[in-house]
Each structure stands twice: as structure tokens, then as C-alpha cells.
Design a protein around this motif. Sequence first.
Motif, PDB file in Angstrom:
ATOM      1  N   HIS A  23      -7.608  -2.829  -4.710  1.00 33.36           N
ATOM      2  CA  HIS A  23      -8.541  -1.725  -4.899  1.00 33.36           C
ATOM      3  C   HIS A  23      -9.270  -1.932  -6.224  1.00 33.36           C
ATOM      4  N   THR A  24     -10.543  -2.229  -6.151  1.00 33.90           N
ATOM      5  CA  THR A  24     -11.287  -2.568  -7.364  1.00 33.90           C
ATOM      6  C   THR A  24     -11.518  -1.363  -8.272  1.00 33.90           C
ATOM      7  N   ALA A  25     -11.653  -0.171  -7.699  1.00 34.15           N
ATOM      8  CA  ALA A  25     -11.875   1.019  -8.520  1.00 34.15           C
ATOM      9  C   ALA A  25     -10.580   1.506  -9.147  1.00 34.15           C
ATOM     10  N   ALA A  30      -3.373  -2.909  -2.326  1.00 31.98           N
ATOM     11  CA  ALA A  30      -3.185  -2.309  -1.008  1.00 31.98           C
ATOM     12  C   ALA A  30      -2.120  -3.146  -0.297  1.00 31.98           C
ATOM     13  N   VAL A  31      -1.086  -2.493   0.173  1.00 35.94           N
ATOM     14  CA  VAL A  31       0.017  -3.213   0.804  1.00 35.94           C
ATOM     15  C   VAL A  31       0.294  -2.633   2.172  1.00 35.94           C
ATOM     16  N   THR A  32       0.996  -3.399   2.971  1.00 30.47           N
ATOM     17  CA  THR A  32       1.338  -2.963   4.309  1.00 30.47           C
ATOM     18  C   THR A  32       2.836  -3.015   4.491  1.00 30.47           C
ATOM     19  N   GLY A  33       3.409  -2.057   5.182  1.00 33.23           N
ATOM     20  CA  GLY A  33       4.843  -2.029   5.429  1.00 33.23           C
ATOM     21  C   GLY A  33       5.183  -2.612   6.774  1.00 33.23           C
ATOM     22  N   ALA A  43       0.912   4.227  -3.983  1.00 37.56           N
ATOM     23  CA  ALA A  43       0.831   5.633  -4.389  1.00 37.56           C
ATOM     24  C   ALA A  43      -0.255   5.877  -5.412  1.00 37.56           C
ATOM     25  N   THR A  44      -0.691   4.799  -6.100  1.00 38.74           N
ATOM     26  CA  THR A  44      -1.693   4.986  -7.143  1.00 38.74           C
ATOM     27  C   THR A  44      -3.110   4.925  -6.597  1.00 38.74           C
ATOM     28  N   ALA A  45      -3.246   4.659  -5.305  1.00 37.45           N
ATOM     29  CA  ALA A  45      -4.586   4.433  -4.775  1.00 37.45           C
ATOM     30  C   ALA A  45      -5.342   5.724  -4.529  1.00 37.45           C
ATOM     31  N   GLY A  46      -4.608   6.855  -4.461  1.00 37.99           N
ATOM     32  CA  GLY A  46      -5.266   8.131  -4.247  1.00 37.99           C
ATOM     33  C   GLY A  46      -5.728   8.331  -2.831  1.00 37.99           C
ATOM     34  N   PRO A  50     -12.291   3.590   0.511  1.00 40.31           N
ATOM     35  CA  PRO A  50     -13.432   3.102   1.270  1.00 40.31           C
ATOM     36  C   PRO A  50     -13.440   1.582   1.274  1.00 40.31           C
ATOM     37  N   ALA A  51     -14.070   1.026   2.289  1.00 36.54           N
ATOM     38  CA  ALA A  51     -14.083  -0.431   2.426  1.00 36.54           C
ATOM     39  C   ALA A  51     -14.673  -1.110   1.205  1.00 36.54           C
ATOM     40  N   ALA A  52     -15.657  -0.491   0.624  1.00 39.12           N
ATOM     41  CA  ALA A  52     -16.315  -1.106  -0.530  1.00 39.12           C
ATOM     42  C   ALA A  52     -15.381  -1.232  -1.723  1.00 39.12           C
ATOM     43  N   ASP A  53     -14.310  -0.453  -1.709  1.00 38.89           N
ATOM     44  CA  ASP A  53     -13.370  -0.460  -2.826  1.00 38.89           C
ATOM     45  C   ASP A  53     -12.264  -1.494  -2.652  1.00 38.89           C
ATOM     46  N   LEU A  54     -12.177  -2.092  -1.469  1.00 31.57           N
ATOM     47  CA  LEU A  54     -11.050  -2.982  -1.176  1.00 31.57           C
ATOM     48  C   LEU A  54     -11.515  -4.421  -1.070  1.00 31.57           C
TER      49      LEU A  54
END
Length: 509
Positions: A23-25, A30-33, A43-46, A50-54
Motif C-alpha cells: 500500500h503506497t499511501a 497487503a497480505v493474504t491468508g 490492520a494498518t491499511a485502514g 483502492p487499486a491505485a494505492d496497491l
Amino acid sequence: MSKSALPRRGLLVGAAATVIGWHTAGRSWAVTGTDADTADTDATAGGPAPAADLAALPRLDGSVVADPGTLARFGSDFGHLVATAPRAVLRPGSVRDVSAVVAFAHRHRIPVAMNGQGGTGGAAELESHSNYGQAAAAGGVAIDARGLNRILSITPGRAVVEAGVTWAQLTDAALAQGWTPPCLTDYLHLSVGGTLSVGGIGGGVQRHGLQVDTVESVDVVTGTGQLVTASATADRALFEAVLAGGGQAGIIVRATLRLVPARERALVVNLFYDDLRTYLADQERLTAEQRFDLQVGEVVRNAAGTGWRYRVEAVAHYDGSAVPDRGALLRGLNCITAETAVVDQTAREYAFRVDGFAEYLKAAGFWGQPKPWLSLFLPASTTEAFMREAAELLTPADLGAGLLLFYPFRTDRFTRPMAVMPAEPVGWHFDLISFPAPGTDPAPALERNRRLYERAVALGGKRYLIGAIPGMTRADWRRHYGARWADAVAAKRRFDPAGILTPGQGIHA
């Protein structure tokens, strides 16, 4: 574009907490379980981003993971003095993975460090053998060197290995073909890339220099993710910057190393001294005359436990029945003759001699305790003064179950510019390998280390890039590198312009 539609690049299906992007912002992964591979568990991603943020990770042969157990294991090191957990761990499936992840980290200003994961046991015992957070990547990506553990070739006089190969692995593979690395660390279960990043010292230093002095070429991933083969004749600036460079200019992923013919047996001679000056003179005489193939030394307690005494450990290798002449080896020395002890063993037994000691330390509860080591290089002209002051300061509790190694070397054997040494023909290695009793507060020992370091520097000494010296400042590092400081800064700016590599060393903080 929904997160479920993201390309599944970098994703190892079925692996918990596998990283899929950044997440650039929010500057978080971003992780997957395992059960919900489209869920953002950061938990910190809020919430959903949006796609532009990843920024999606590039396609990898291995994986980047962020499960709590893995992060905790990479959050400490052998010293157990600092805790600086990464936020992700790369388990590379190839050298290309390292290049791709470092390039990704460069774009997003994410710290990166290689972690050697040395040791002999299962995952619970493997750890970085940095001592004070040097291999940490706080908040960034740790690279598990165990993913690069192939011996690629052994030919007459040469070995090509990946950086995660241990010296133990290489030694056994080389011995099987009649060869051996010329300079081995005392404890062999350390990664090749790790020791080459700091220098790599052992008993062969008098003849062969540091382990970095036996390197013919290295493959390096620079701080921009570029993969470069560097040697003394190709990309020399990078070659010199990474060997003993503390991981500041690049990550070593492969090395071509010089080998020497192996000998069958080792005649190990132990000499004892109660007088420091006599010990210094005999050690320097042996170094000058090169009577032995390997030569180290140790400071030990006397029999009464009232003070320190000194031991030379010197090794003469031989083959078959051609046992070296002991009289010639010891002629003219002023040791306590009655206490001289000689052990005849195979060369491999001597090379792996520390393994038994390590098992004792593990069984007795010392191995996993905080270990405030101190490793210094001293000029011969002031070594006596330093050792007398240190002997007054140190107590048996400072060593605990550990060792104080103390032996000379010829500085003309050191050819790599980042391995800065005292400006004299002969130097001395002072290596306090302390294993304090369980429950010992390490704070006083760290203060002691700083005090001894300051005194060593005042006497013309240098530090080794391992060990625990608190409070290192930019001024300290400038003083350490001396005339080489400008080269170190220039290499950092050129090869790691974002300043992401190996931040735990603190050299360019």
C-alpha cells in the motif's frame, strides 16, 4: 479493479500471510491468508484500499510472507540485544527473486537486508549471527539466505557458491575433492554471504588475509535491484564496496572463492604464558616467521583464578606420517615449557572443533542469552597498553562461558579497502566472545564495550563490523573509515541511492 481481481503474482497458494503487494499511501503490506486469499489482513491499511494505492509484487519463484511466527524469528539475532522485526520476509526461490524484490523495495523506499540464518538445527535454532541488529531490516524486508544455499561447482582451486551456503557445507564438499577454503571462521555454520559482508576472520588470517581476500568475484544485487558480476577487473568499485562493506552497497548472492589443497592432519600446539609481554613477543615472532599454518590465541584465567594468562593455539598441517618436527616449531620460544600441550587430529576435526563447544553452550542455557560481544583490531605498538587496561577492567563474569581471543596478524594480507585496519605492519585481534550467565543484565556490558572501544580508537584501533558497541554516531563511522570514508559514502550514493540496504549497521544513518 477489486482486490480479488489482482494478479496473483508473488502469491504462494496455501501459505498463510503471503504478501501480494504494498500500500503506497499507508506504507504497509497487503497480505493474504490461507482461507481468504482475497482478504487484506493488514490492520494498518485502514480497510480495503483502492487499486491505485496497491503496488502488486512482481512474479517470484519463491514468496514473501508476513506471518507472525516468521516475523518474530527474523526480529532478533544471535546477540539477542535488540529486537527490530521486519514487516515481511522474502524466501527466495532464485537469485532473480532477490533482484526483483530489491528493485520493488527501491521504488517504494522499503528497507532490505539479507539474513544469513546460520546454525545447525531446525528452524528454531536458525538465526542471523549479527550481534547487535546489523542484519535487521526494521519495518522492511528480511531476505532469508537459506533460499540460496546451492554449491554450484567445485573445481581445482575454486568454488562457486550461493550466498546462503554455510562454510561448513562448503568445507565438507571441498574436502571430499581434496580442497579447502584457505581461511575459515572458528564457527563454520555461518553463511558465506554474511561473513564476506563483514570480512570473515579466522586462524588462517596470518597467511591468507580475511575471507574477503580469497574472493575472485561476486554476483551482487545493488540497491536498485540490478544484478552485477563484480571482480577486481570488472565493476571493481562495486567489488571493493561490497567485500567487508557491511551490506551497504549491495547484497551478495553468489561468490567465486579460491580454494587451496587440503591436508590430512592437524598438529595442534598449545603454549601457555603468564607474562603478557613475553606472549606478545612470541606471537609476533611466530607471525613473522610463519612457522605454523594457522595461529590464534586466547586470554584465560590462571589456575588460582586471581588473574589472566595467555595461550597460543597454533596448527601445523601435514599428510600421512610426515609429522612436523616439534622441536623446530617451538625453537626459541619462551612459553612455560612444562605446560605445552600437543594434540594430533584430522584436519576436519580441527576445522569443526567449535561444534562440541556450541552444543555445550546450548545444553547449558547460554546460547540463547543476550551476548554483548566486542571485536576490535589494534595496532601492535599500543596492544600491550590496551590489553593491560582491559585485563584490569574485565572479570570472569564478563566472559561467562565464553572466550577472549587475542592474536596478531600482518596487515599487508588485507587487500580489500572496506576492511579498514590499524596503520601498522602488525595488528592484533581482540575478540570478546562473551556468553554471560542466564539472567545477566547486558546493560553494564554494553557500557563496558563502549568504554573499551573508545580506548582502542584513541590508541589507533578499529572495530570489526560485528559486535555490540552502543551509540555509534556518524562521527564515529567517519573516524573508523578515516581516508576511506569518502569512498564509503560515494559507494552508498552510487549503488544504493535510496539508502534502503542493511540499515541495521547504522553506518549511513
